[in-house]
Design an enzyme around this catalytic site. Structure first.
Site: not given
Length: 168
Positions: A101-102, A105
């Site tokens: 994933d980028d 969070d």
């Protein structure tokens, strides 16, 4: 991230490419990987870069959404699950699968995918403190109160100097 972020972290295409290649360098030690699962949409770009560098050809997606208005994280929705043949790898554990994933969070999405592929290796380009425990490998940590502006979400705009009260 609920509400307005306190800080901004804009990332250019060049910087993102460097960071994704750095992630590939780190991941090389954990491979080889039989397959890759990218978490869409943000994981698509780093997955392409990492797949090229690690020569992974079997690439799958899991489509999840939790940011429904670009600023506020809501309830996680799975829009498309991982294909059964990918889930079957590693005897049904995900061993040999790389999940990309980028950004991690809060870690909510990564934890949900880890339930599906518990032995997969989880990687993100960027990580925030709440999400860090949910991934095995990442490149850059940013504070929880920072909004990362990724290059595919931005146009070229002027940024006022920090000294003049701008956040970022």
């Amino acid at each position: 991230m609920a509400g307005s972020p306190d800080k901004a972290f804009p990332v250019s295409w060049d910087q993102f490419h460097r960071d994704a290649r750095a992630l590939a360098w780190r991941l090389h030690a954990f491979g080889p990987f039989e397959a890759m699962v990218c978490i869409t949409r943000g994981g698509l770009v780093p997955a392409a870069i990492v797949a090229r560098e690690l020569e992974v050809r079997l690439i799958e997606t899991i489509c999840a959404a939790s940011y429904h208005d670009y600023k506020n994280q809501g309830e996680l929705q799975i829009l498309k699950d991982v294909a059964p043949d990918i889930k079957a790898l590693g005897g049904g554990t995900g061993k040999g699968v790389l999940v990309i994933d980028d950004l991690v969070d809060t870690g909510k999405t990564a934890r949900m995918v880890r339930e599906l592929l518990p032995k997969a290796h989880f990687a993100a380009v960027y990580a925030k403190p709440q999400g860090r425990p949910a991934v095995d490998t990442f490149i850059t940590e940013v504070s929880q109160d920072t909004w990362i502006y990724l290059p595919w979400d931005m146009g070229l705009t002027f940024q006022p100097p920090i000294r003049h009260g701008a956040a970022g």
